[in-house]
Design a protein around this motif. Structure first.
Motif, PDB file in Angstrom:
ATOM      1  N   ASP A 253       0.828  -1.200   0.000  1.00 34.82           N
ATOM      2  CA  ASP A 253       0.000   0.000   0.000  1.00 34.82           C
ATOM      3  C   ASP A 253       0.865   1.253   0.000  1.00 34.82           C
ATOM      4  O   ASP A 253       0.429   2.334   0.416  1.00 34.82           O
ATOM      5  CB  ASP A 253      -0.944   0.010   1.198  1.00 34.82           C
ATOM      6  CG  ASP A 253      -0.196  -0.033   2.530  1.00 34.82           C
ATOM      7  OD1 ASP A 253       1.048  -0.109   2.522  1.00 34.82           O
ATOM      8  OD2 ASP A 253      -0.875   0.009   3.580  1.00 34.82           O
ATOM      9  N   TYR A 255       2.756   4.618  -1.029  1.00 35.62           N
ATOM     10  CA  TYR A 255       2.315   5.782  -1.803  1.00 35.62           C
ATOM     11  C   TYR A 255       2.977   5.795  -3.174  1.00 35.62           C
ATOM     12  O   TYR A 255       2.341   6.121  -4.180  1.00 35.62           O
ATOM     13  CB  TYR A 255       2.657   7.050  -1.019  1.00 35.62           C
ATOM     14  CG  TYR A 255       2.371   8.348  -1.719  1.00 35.62           C
ATOM     15  CD1 TYR A 255       1.186   8.559  -2.428  1.00 35.62           C
ATOM     16  CD2 TYR A 255       3.283   9.396  -1.648  1.00 35.62           C
ATOM     17  CE1 TYR A 255       0.928   9.765  -3.053  1.00 35.62           C
ATOM     18  CE2 TYR A 255       3.025  10.607  -2.266  1.00 35.62           C
ATOM     19  CZ  TYR A 255       1.855  10.784  -2.968  1.00 35.62           C
ATOM     20  OH  TYR A 255       1.601  11.989  -3.583  1.00 35.62           O
ATOM     21  N   ARG A 280       3.455   8.394  -7.962  1.00 30.07           N
ATOM     22  CA  ARG A 280       2.751   8.774  -6.737  1.00 30.07           C
ATOM     23  C   ARG A 280       1.266   8.527  -6.963  1.00 30.07           C
ATOM     24  O   ARG A 280       0.661   9.111  -7.862  1.00 30.07           O
ATOM     25  CB  ARG A 280       3.025  10.238  -6.397  1.00 30.07           C
ATOM     26  CG  ARG A 280       4.442  10.485  -5.922  1.00 30.07           C
ATOM     27  CD  ARG A 280       4.683  11.931  -5.578  1.00 30.07           C
ATOM     28  NE  ARG A 280       4.951  12.751  -6.746  1.00 30.07           N
ATOM     29  CZ  ARG A 280       5.168  14.075  -6.697  1.00 30.07           C
ATOM     30  NH1 ARG A 280       5.111  14.720  -5.540  1.00 30.07           N
ATOM     31  NH2 ARG A 280       5.437  14.744  -7.806  1.00 30.07           N
ATOM     32  N   ARG A 282      -2.676   7.783  -5.244  1.00 28.98           N
ATOM     33  CA  ARG A 282      -3.699   7.691  -4.194  1.00 28.98           C
ATOM     34  C   ARG A 282      -4.984   7.167  -4.838  1.00 28.98           C
ATOM     35  O   ARG A 282      -5.670   7.899  -5.543  1.00 28.98           O
ATOM     36  CB  ARG A 282      -3.940   9.045  -3.542  1.00 28.98           C
ATOM     37  CG  ARG A 282      -2.749   9.589  -2.780  1.00 28.98           C
ATOM     38  CD  ARG A 282      -3.123  10.745  -1.871  1.00 28.98           C
ATOM     39  NE  ARG A 282      -1.943  11.403  -1.325  1.00 28.98           N
ATOM     40  CZ  ARG A 282      -1.263  10.985  -0.265  1.00 28.98           C
ATOM     41  NH1 ARG A 282      -1.648   9.882   0.355  1.00 28.98           N
ATOM     42  NH2 ARG A 282      -0.201  11.646   0.171  1.00 28.98           N
ATOM     43  N   CYS A 286      -3.285   9.520 -10.099  1.00 23.44           N
ATOM     44  CA  CYS A 286      -1.826   9.516 -10.304  1.00 23.44           C
ATOM     45  C   CYS A 286      -1.514  10.448 -11.469  1.00 23.44           C
ATOM     46  O   CYS A 286      -0.936  10.043 -12.473  1.00 23.44           O
ATOM     47  CB  CYS A 286      -1.301   8.106 -10.541  1.00 23.44           C
ATOM     48  SG  CYS A 286      -2.168   7.168 -11.823  1.00 23.44           S
ATOM     49  N   GLU A 456      -3.304  17.341  -6.024  1.00 20.50           N
ATOM     50  CA  GLU A 456      -3.319  15.910  -6.317  1.00 20.50           C
ATOM     51  C   GLU A 456      -4.727  15.434  -6.626  1.00 20.50           C
ATOM     52  O   GLU A 456      -4.912  14.419  -7.304  1.00 20.50           O
ATOM     53  CB  GLU A 456      -2.750  15.138  -5.127  1.00 20.50           C
ATOM     54  CG  GLU A 456      -2.440  13.689  -5.420  1.00 20.50           C
ATOM     55  CD  GLU A 456      -1.618  13.041  -4.329  1.00 20.50           C
ATOM     56  OE1 GLU A 456      -1.036  11.981  -4.584  1.00 20.50           O
ATOM     57  OE2 GLU A 456      -1.554  13.597  -3.211  1.00 20.50           O
TER      58      GLU A 456
END
Length: 511
Positions: A253, A255, A280, A282, A286, A456
């Motif tokens: 999991d 990042y 990166r 989430r 990305c 993000e």
């Protein structure tokens, strides 16, 4: 100097890193796929601060990106992989005895007839990497991608690469004359990898009596990993490391996901480091794509190399020991990007002013040149702006600010002179996304300021006219995220059926 470094060391559109240490300075090169200039070169004295100093592909006469379009490949899990042609996975190496730096690379051409991909493999070189003067390409015969150079103790030069076609590619090796590209031996398969798909990105190293072959496997998405094998003879047989993979984020999991395509190197104190690509991520978000990350390593002679996991920060006391020096200055306009075989005469730069001459073709296609100029998005959270002089002319045109990945995926805001409207568009053909929004412009006898703000999570577009800011969008970053090769570019474009149409922009600022 701090004992930590922030990852990614080269943020944004910066995949497939490779590093060479030259006269006390580290130089890093990345893939660039469909953009010109390509093969960006970054320099650092401390492994922490990297400066864009030039591009190994900086003359259009060196090669053609005409057929570097993007293919949409549906995957078994219901997702898609977007594969862009052009410049794949370069390696940078320095030959100290002759004072020459080499970059070796593949230009992947997608034929118009839909036939097999064409792999145009080549070498460019320079005697002075600071000059940004690189040779014309020296071609060599290899049906594959991701070539890398290795010199043995006797001075012989070798190329290893990933022999096509995939997904079960093989690692091949041959001796070569780097000055001519002529093969000096037969091409020999030296390793199949450990069984993961797409064995690629090979690099060959020698430690003591052993030759070590470092490769990527598992594809360049969530199964990406680094494996290693070694042999006492350069031609093999290569023995797999029992603790493979030595680097992966698969099944975690973390990042930073998709870690792979690694190159390892020593600093001035003979400490080992690695650079690799990572994403990166989430959830489904990305937006920055594949970036360049630094990681610490260990490699005692006679033993196997080991690498730390990739994290958003590298904490290692050895960073304090890396030799310091004066700051490195960026090369002016080295970061400006055009798409494929752009008509450079349609892009005039004078200080902070850019004058664009219209193309008839739009960024929604790849086969015709477009009028577009931009920069890589470097900040995960930031603001990019530009001011446009609205032409007072009868001809119709569309001009504005674009957040671009490829011809299938972009978000943009522009002025449509024929409709006298400001328009927002979001397109992602891979996810069947297409939506737009229009606002009447009112008085356009003024300059207009375009702005895109990003985090993000979200992109927000806005324009300011006569002191009033109007928002358009927004865009959930998941809508432009996915499995792909490239990263975001923010720039300006102009489209018109009238080739004499020109629009002036001021102060393009991209973070």
């Amino acid at each position: 100097m701090s004992s930590s470094a922030t990852n990614p060391i080269v943020p944004g559109f910066a995949p497939d890193p490779s590093v060479a240490l030259i006269d006390g300075v580290f130089f890093l090169v990345n893939s660039s796929f469909h953009v010109f200039p390509g093969l960006p070169i970054y320099a650092s004295r401390n492994l922490t601060d990297w400066t864009h100093i030039g591009n190994a592909f900086n003359r259009q006469s060196q090669l053609s990106l005409q057929f570097s379009d993007t293919k949409i490949h549906p995957q078994a899990d219901g997702t898609t992989m977007l594969a862009t042609g052009g410049l794949f996975a370069p390696t940078i190496r320095y030959h100290i005895a002759i004072g020459t730096t080499y970059v070796i690379c593949t230009n992947v051409v997608y034929p118009e007839d839909g036939g097999d991909d064409i792999c145009q493999n080549f070498i460019v070189s320079t005697k002075d990497i600071w000059s940004d003067v690189w040779s014309d390409p020296v071609s060599f015969d290899f049906r594959g991608i991701d070539p890398s150079i290795f010199w043995d103790d006797d001075g012989k030069a070798y190329i290893c690469g990933s022999a096509a076609p995939g997904p079960m590619t093989k690692i091949h090796l041959f001796e070569v004359d780097l000055s001519t590209g002529q093969k000096l031996s037969e091409e020999v398969k030296v390793w199949d990898g450990t069984g993961g798909i797409y064995p690629e990105g090979p690099h060959l190293y020698k430690q003591g009596q052993w030759y070590y072959l470092l490769i990527s496997e598992g594809g360049t998405w969530k199964g990406h990993m680094i494996t290693v094998a070694r042999a006492e003879n350069i031609w093999g047989p290569y023995e797999e490391h029992k603790d493979n993979p030595i680097l992966t984020a698969k099944g975690t999991d973390a990042y930073v996901q998709c870690t792979g395509h690694c190159d390892i190197f020593r600093d001035q104190q003979s400490h080992w480091w690695g650079v690799c690509l990572g994403i990166r991520m989430r959830g489904e978000k990305c937006i920055m794509g594949r970036e360049s990350f630094l990681l610490a390593g260990e490699w005692p002679e006679g033993r196997w190399p080991s690498l730390q996991h990739v994290t958003p920060e590298v904490r290692d006391r050895r960073l304090q020991l890396v030799v310091q020096g004066p700051p490195i200055m960026p090369r002016h306009d080295a970061d400006l990007l055009y798409l494929r075989n752009a008509d450079l005469a349609k892009h005039k730069l004078q200080g902070s002013t850019i004058t664009l001459a219209a193309s008839r073709a739009d960024i929604s296609q790849w086969s015709e040149p477009v009028t577009f100029i931009g920069k890589r998005q470097r900040s995960l959270s930031g603001v990019s702006t530009v001011t446009m002089e609205v032409p007072q002319q009868a001809t119709s045109f569309k001009a504005g600010l674009v957040h671009y990945k490829d011809e299938h995926r972009y978000a943009r805001m522009f002025f449509d002179s024929e409709a006298c409207e400001f328009v927002f568009e979001l397109v992602n053909k891979a996810k069947s996304i297409a939506r737009s929004e229009r606002r009447k412009a009112g008085n356009v006898d003024l300059n207009v300021r375009f702005k895109v703000t990003y985090t993000e999570q979200e992109l927000n577009f806005a324009y300011t006219l006569g002191g009033e800011e109007v928002s358009l969008g927004p865009v959930d970053t998941a809508e432009l995220s996915g499995s792909d090769f490239v990263g975001p570019i923010i720039g300006i474009q102009l489209v018109s059926d009238d080739s004499s149409c020109e629009v002036v922009f001021h102060d393009l600022h991209v973070e």
